[in-house]
Design a protein around this motif. Sequence first.
Motif, PDB file in Angstrom:
ATOM      1  N   THR A  14      26.124 -10.275 -48.244  1.00 23.35           N
ATOM      2  CA  THR A  14      25.109 -11.233 -48.219  1.00 23.35           C
ATOM      3  C   THR A  14      23.925 -10.773 -48.716  1.00 23.35           C
ATOM      4  N   PHE A  45      19.850 -10.233 -48.478  1.00 20.05           N
ATOM      5  CA  PHE A  45      18.711 -10.846 -47.870  1.00 20.05           C
ATOM      6  C   PHE A  45      17.369 -10.665 -48.778  1.00 20.05           C
ATOM      7  N   HIS A  46      16.741 -11.601 -49.031  1.00 20.32           N
ATOM      8  CA  HIS A  46      15.504 -11.547 -49.966  1.00 20.32           C
ATOM      9  C   HIS A  46      14.525 -11.269 -49.182  1.00 20.32           C
ATOM     10  N   THR A  91      24.919  -5.821 -34.484  1.00 17.55           N
ATOM     11  CA  THR A  91      25.212  -6.932 -35.197  1.00 17.55           C
ATOM     12  C   THR A  91      26.883  -6.443 -35.890  1.00 17.55           C
ATOM     13  N   ILE A 110      23.975  -2.469 -43.346  1.00 19.08           N
ATOM     14  CA  ILE A 110      22.871  -2.786 -44.005  1.00 19.08           C
ATOM     15  C   ILE A 110      22.393  -1.751 -45.103  1.00 19.08           C
ATOM     16  N   LEU A 113      23.664  -7.191 -46.974  1.00 19.20           N
ATOM     17  CA  LEU A 113      24.210  -7.091 -45.722  1.00 19.20           C
ATOM     18  C   LEU A 113      25.669  -7.036 -45.911  1.00 19.20           C
ATOM     19  N   ARG A 141      27.776 -11.419 -40.578  1.00 15.97           N
ATOM     20  CA  ARG A 141      26.926 -11.508 -41.572  1.00 15.97           C
ATOM     21  C   ARG A 141      25.677 -12.498 -41.308  1.00 15.97           C
ATOM     22  N   GLU A 142      26.150 -13.900 -40.961  1.00 13.82           N
ATOM     23  CA  GLU A 142      25.265 -14.814 -40.643  1.00 13.82           C
ATOM     24  C   GLU A 142      24.176 -14.306 -39.564  1.00 13.82           C
ATOM     25  N   ARG A 154      21.909 -11.825 -40.952  1.00 10.00           N
ATOM     26  CA  ARG A 154      20.848 -12.530 -41.815  1.00 10.00           C
ATOM     27  C   ARG A 154      19.925 -13.323 -40.912  1.00 10.00           C
ATOM     28  N   LEU A 212      17.300 -10.582 -39.013  1.00  8.28           N
ATOM     29  CA  LEU A 212      16.540 -10.173 -40.044  1.00  8.28           C
ATOM     30  C   LEU A 212      15.328 -11.204 -40.289  1.00  8.28           C
ATOM     31  N   HIS A 213      15.670 -12.408 -40.386  1.00 12.23           N
ATOM     32  CA  HIS A 213      14.970 -13.459 -40.871  1.00 12.23           C
ATOM     33  C   HIS A 213      13.725 -13.479 -40.006  1.00 12.23           C
TER      34      HIS A 213
END
Length: 512
Positions: free
Chosen positions: A204, A206-207, A232, A236, A247, A255-256, A259, A262-263
């Motif tokens: 995944t 992550f931007h 998690t 990373i 990720l 992974r979700e 994500r 991190l967000h």
Amino acid sequence: MTTMTVIIAILCVACGFVVGYTLHKTALKKRCRSILDKAEADGEAIKKNKLLEVKEKFLNKKAELEREVAIRNQKIQQTEHRLKQKENSLNQKNDELQRKKAEVDAVKENLETQLALVDKKQEELEDLQSKEREKLEAISGLTVEEAKVRLIESLKEEAKTQAASYINEIMDEAKFTANKEAKRIVIQSIQRVATETAIENSVTVFHIESDEVKGRIIGREGRNIRALEAATGVEIVVDDTPEAIVLSAFDPVRREIARLALHQLVADGRIHPARIEEVVAKVKKQVEEEVIETGKRTTIDLGIHGLHPELIRIIGKMKYRSSYGQNLLQHARETANLCAVMASELGLNPKKAKRAGLLHDIGKVPDEEPELPHALYGAKLAERFKEKADICNAIGAHHDEMEMTSLLAPIVQVCDAISGARPGARREIVEAYIKRLNDLEQLAMSYPGVTKTYAIQAGRELRVIVGADKIDDKQTERLSAEIAKKIQDEMTYPGQVKITVIRETRAVSYAK
């Protein structure tokens, strides 16, 4: 005054008193007598009134009794009248019964006479039949029993020939109709169900807004990124890719979680190990709630009710699982819709078929690592959560790992194959795919007596053709089992592989 005068005066007063008393007493006596006379007169009047009242009551009672007696007499007369009518009716019925009895006796006598005639005729007929039978036996040279046996045998042969011909016609017509109808149902089911193709990866992206955030995520001496990876279970990867962090994990749920964590951490700005653990724990709870909500939405969208809460949670977990790039929840929904359409075409219960189609892969998302194949484990789960026997059988038999006992099982098996084999549904590297098929064929070719091998149905079935002069029928069964065991021990493959060994004897002749 003188003494005499006083005495005279006293005497006069005394005499006056005596006279007055006497007069008063006489008046009292007269008054008492008048009162007594009046009381006697009143008593006589009361006595007369009472006598009149008693006499009147007596007369009333007497009249009532006379009325009651008259009513009872009237009832008695009516009863007597009814009894007389019943007696007359019974007498009439008795007369009619006597008359009918006489008629029956006459008819009975007549019937007995006729029966005697019939018996006589029957005896004459039997004599004639016996004479005719003797004549026929003399002419044909067969007894009656022998003639019956020959007739029955000829009729049996004729019936067998006609029945075999009729059965062959019916079988040919049924095969032709069944193949045609099956193709129509499968094509119509595929056309009526359209699902978007979803391809998932094991990473995944992550931007992030700027590369400065990468340093904060890594932390001093990498403590933040190590804490995040430990919490998690996701690797990373922070590299030179601009404004992006990768990720990597084979578990989409982890992974979700990474994500979302991190967000939140980047949005909040506070990134340190304690905060990371707190946010990850919170996100795990949110994802679990999202799993349950996804399961509920899926069952509501498909119109499936009464599922156990644990089954709903397992269905929600399918959203974060994939099989060869095909999202498992989308695959289950597509299979459920296909099952409903196909069951409707076949006249079966579409709701039960849809339920079985949705649950057929629940064994792929276990909370622990089971030793059973996913189909059998899924059937075991469904049975544990009180699903009906035909649903459990359809789940356990969709890869032929359990004997099919209901019509739902082949429907689920076919629809699962349609959804998995649809173009674009699953992704596999071409070279690996071709290599796996070649390995299957070469493995079977290594056995003696094998002439040809074909891997078909995307590697789900291996057909092995052996020489009829090299291997007998019993050896074909042993060969099939040996190939299956060797594939299971040496190869990696999705689902299961069906091994079919074909031994055919051909006799060829030429007419010249």
